[in-house]
Write a protein that holds these residues in place. Structure first.
Motif, PDB file in Angstrom:
ATOM      1  N   ARG A  26      -9.159  11.390  -9.859  1.00 45.68           N
ATOM      2  CA  ARG A  26      -8.472  10.179 -10.320  1.00 45.68           C
ATOM      3  C   ARG A  26      -6.952  10.405 -10.353  1.00 45.68           C
ATOM      4  O   ARG A  26      -6.180   9.525  -9.954  1.00 45.68           O
ATOM      5  CB  ARG A  26      -8.990   9.796 -11.708  1.00 45.68           C
ATOM      6  CG  ARG A  26      -8.699   8.381 -12.091  1.00 45.68           C
ATOM      7  CD  ARG A  26      -9.354   7.962 -13.407  1.00 45.68           C
ATOM      8  NE  ARG A  26     -10.794   8.198 -13.395  1.00 45.68           N
ATOM      9  CZ  ARG A  26     -11.461   8.835 -14.360  1.00 45.68           C
ATOM     10  NH1 ARG A  26     -10.824   9.291 -15.425  1.00 45.68           N
ATOM     11  NH2 ARG A  26     -12.756   9.004 -14.284  1.00 45.68           N
ATOM     12  N   ILE A  27      -6.525  11.582 -10.798  1.00 47.26           N
ATOM     13  CA  ILE A  27      -5.095  11.908 -10.847  1.00 47.26           C
ATOM     14  C   ILE A  27      -4.523  11.958  -9.432  1.00 47.26           C
ATOM     15  O   ILE A  27      -3.449  11.417  -9.154  1.00 47.26           O
ATOM     16  CB  ILE A  27      -4.869  13.244 -11.590  1.00 47.26           C
ATOM     17  CG1 ILE A  27      -5.239  13.096 -13.069  1.00 47.26           C
ATOM     18  CG2 ILE A  27      -3.421  13.712 -11.441  1.00 47.26           C
ATOM     19  CD1 ILE A  27      -5.330  14.418 -13.822  1.00 47.26           C
ATOM     20  N   ARG A  56      -6.799  13.562   1.091  1.00 51.26           N
ATOM     21  CA  ARG A  56      -7.629  12.637   0.318  1.00 51.26           C
ATOM     22  C   ARG A  56      -9.095  12.788   0.698  1.00 51.26           C
ATOM     23  O   ARG A  56      -9.969  12.839  -0.171  1.00 51.26           O
ATOM     24  CB  ARG A  56      -7.168  11.200   0.535  1.00 51.26           C
ATOM     25  CG  ARG A  56      -7.956  10.216  -0.273  1.00 51.26           C
ATOM     26  CD  ARG A  56      -7.488   8.778  -0.032  1.00 51.26           C
ATOM     27  NE  ARG A  56      -7.784   8.002  -1.205  1.00 51.26           N
ATOM     28  CZ  ARG A  56      -6.923   7.327  -1.919  1.00 51.26           C
ATOM     29  NH1 ARG A  56      -5.662   7.309  -1.586  1.00 51.26           N
ATOM     30  NH2 ARG A  56      -7.302   6.660  -2.984  1.00 51.26           N
ATOM     31  N   ALA A  57      -9.391  12.876   1.979  1.00 51.02           N
ATOM     32  CA  ALA A  57     -10.776  13.028   2.429  1.00 51.02           C
ATOM     33  C   ALA A  57     -11.384  14.322   1.899  1.00 51.02           C
ATOM     34  O   ALA A  57     -12.537  14.346   1.452  1.00 51.02           O
ATOM     35  CB  ALA A  57     -10.844  12.988   3.953  1.00 51.02           C
ATOM     36  N   ASP A  65      -2.081   6.786  -3.993  1.00 48.22           N
ATOM     37  CA  ASP A  65      -1.948   5.338  -3.908  1.00 48.22           C
ATOM     38  C   ASP A  65      -0.493   4.908  -4.084  1.00 48.22           C
ATOM     39  O   ASP A  65      -0.047   3.948  -3.455  1.00 48.22           O
ATOM     40  CB  ASP A  65      -2.822   4.635  -4.943  1.00 48.22           C
ATOM     41  CG  ASP A  65      -4.311   4.774  -4.642  1.00 48.22           C
ATOM     42  OD1 ASP A  65      -4.665   5.254  -3.543  1.00 48.22           O
ATOM     43  OD2 ASP A  65      -5.120   4.415  -5.525  1.00 48.22           O
ATOM     44  N   LYS A  66       0.249   5.628  -4.907  1.00 50.20           N
ATOM     45  CA  LYS A  66       1.643   5.279  -5.164  1.00 50.20           C
ATOM     46  C   LYS A  66       2.574   5.799  -4.071  1.00 50.20           C
ATOM     47  O   LYS A  66       3.449   5.079  -3.600  1.00 50.20           O
ATOM     48  CB  LYS A  66       2.078   5.843  -6.523  1.00 50.20           C
ATOM     49  CG  LYS A  66       3.492   5.496  -6.912  1.00 50.20           C
ATOM     50  CD  LYS A  66       3.822   6.006  -8.299  1.00 50.20           C
ATOM     51  CE  LYS A  66       5.240   5.635  -8.683  1.00 50.20           C
ATOM     52  NZ  LYS A  66       5.575   6.169 -10.006  1.00 50.20           N
ATOM     53  N   HIS A  67       2.384   7.055  -3.665  1.00 48.25           N
ATOM     54  CA  HIS A  67       3.331   7.705  -2.752  1.00 48.25           C
ATOM     55  C   HIS A  67       2.894   7.696  -1.287  1.00 48.25           C
ATOM     56  O   HIS A  67       3.714   7.956  -0.413  1.00 48.25           O
ATOM     57  CB  HIS A  67       3.596   9.141  -3.212  1.00 48.25           C
ATOM     58  CG  HIS A  67       4.228   9.209  -4.562  1.00 48.25           C
ATOM     59  ND1 HIS A  67       5.543   8.900  -4.781  1.00 48.25           N
ATOM     60  CD2 HIS A  67       3.706   9.504  -5.783  1.00 48.25           C
ATOM     61  CE1 HIS A  67       5.818   9.028  -6.064  1.00 48.25           C
ATOM     62  NE2 HIS A  67       4.721   9.395  -6.695  1.00 48.25           N
ATOM     63  N   THR A  83      -7.893   3.461  -0.408  1.00 50.27           N
ATOM     64  CA  THR A  83      -9.270   3.083  -0.073  1.00 50.27           C
ATOM     65  C   THR A  83      -9.669   1.874  -0.912  1.00 50.27           C
ATOM     66  O   THR A  83      -9.078   1.602  -1.948  1.00 50.27           O
ATOM     67  CB  THR A  83     -10.249   4.246  -0.359  1.00 50.27           C
ATOM     68  OG1 THR A  83     -10.122   4.629  -1.717  1.00 50.27           O
ATOM     69  CG2 THR A  83      -9.974   5.434   0.541  1.00 50.27           C
ATOM     70  N   ILE A  84     -10.669   1.189  -0.432  1.00 54.55           N
ATOM     71  CA  ILE A  84     -11.177   0.016  -1.124  1.00 54.55           C
ATOM     72  C   ILE A  84     -12.573   0.328  -1.620  1.00 54.55           C
ATOM     73  O   ILE A  84     -13.414   0.789  -0.858  1.00 54.55           O
ATOM     74  CB  ILE A  84     -11.229  -1.208  -0.181  1.00 54.55           C
ATOM     75  CG1 ILE A  84      -9.825  -1.528   0.318  1.00 54.55           C
ATOM     76  CG2 ILE A  84     -11.835  -2.405  -0.890  1.00 54.55           C
ATOM     77  CD1 ILE A  84      -9.797  -2.574   1.400  1.00 54.55           C
ATOM     78  N   ASP A  85     -12.823   0.088  -2.912  1.00 48.42           N
ATOM     79  CA  ASP A  85     -14.162   0.287  -3.468  1.00 48.42           C
ATOM     80  C   ASP A  85     -14.976  -0.975  -3.259  1.00 48.42           C
ATOM     81  O   ASP A  85     -14.584  -2.046  -3.710  1.00 48.42           O
ATOM     82  CB  ASP A  85     -14.100   0.624  -4.960  1.00 48.42           C
ATOM     83  CG  ASP A  85     -13.563   2.016  -5.218  1.00 48.42           C
ATOM     84  OD1 ASP A  85     -13.677   2.853  -4.310  1.00 48.42           O
ATOM     85  OD2 ASP A  85     -13.020   2.260  -6.311  1.00 48.42           O
TER      86      ASP A  85
END
Length: 140
Positions: A121-122, A25-26, A128-130, A136-138
């Protein structure tokens, strides 16, 4: 633009080298920022990145930008994302590559069709699901 913060702490350098979901992710967030939001056009709030700058180089710039965008698809493969998501991501990169091949005019679509942002985004949706520990929090 909203800032993103991590809910867990850790060394940035160490996170960038790992194979875990948080490290991936990073890396993809960093790649997207480099390609789409590195610079702000003076006097505007419009951001551009390396993707637009590479379009100035005839033909070769589009190939380089597509290769960098392909890196995000490769990371999606490492996350074992569904093939349908990876095909969508590859389609985004391919469409952006085709638009970039148009001399001079190819720069304009990069302001409106940001394939790397779409691909991020994909990937985020999958993570976020798996892999909820990477959420992360915006902050606004």
């Amino acid at each position: 633009m909203a800032k993103t913060t991590r809910m867990h702490s850790g060394l940035i350098g160490k996170a960038m080298l790992g194979n875990d979901a948080a490290s991936v992710r990073a890396r993809v967030e960093t790649m997207e920022k480099l390609l789409e939001r590195s610079f702000v056009i003076p006097g505007t709030r419009q951001t551009v990145g390396l993707d637009v700058i590479l379009d100035i180089i005839p033909v070769g710039g589009s190939f380089i930008a597509a290769a960098l965008g392909g890196y995000m698809v490769w990371e999606a493969r490492n996350l074992k994302m569904p093939k349908s998501a990876m095909v969508r991501m590859a389609g985004n990169v391919g469409f952006d590559w085709l638009l970039g091949l148009i001399p001079v005019v190819g720069i304009i679509p990069d302001f409106f069709f940001r394939s790397n942002t779409r691909n991020l985004r994909i990937i985020r949706k999958h993570l976020d699901k798996h892999h909820p520990s990477t959420v992360t929090i915006d902050l606004k």
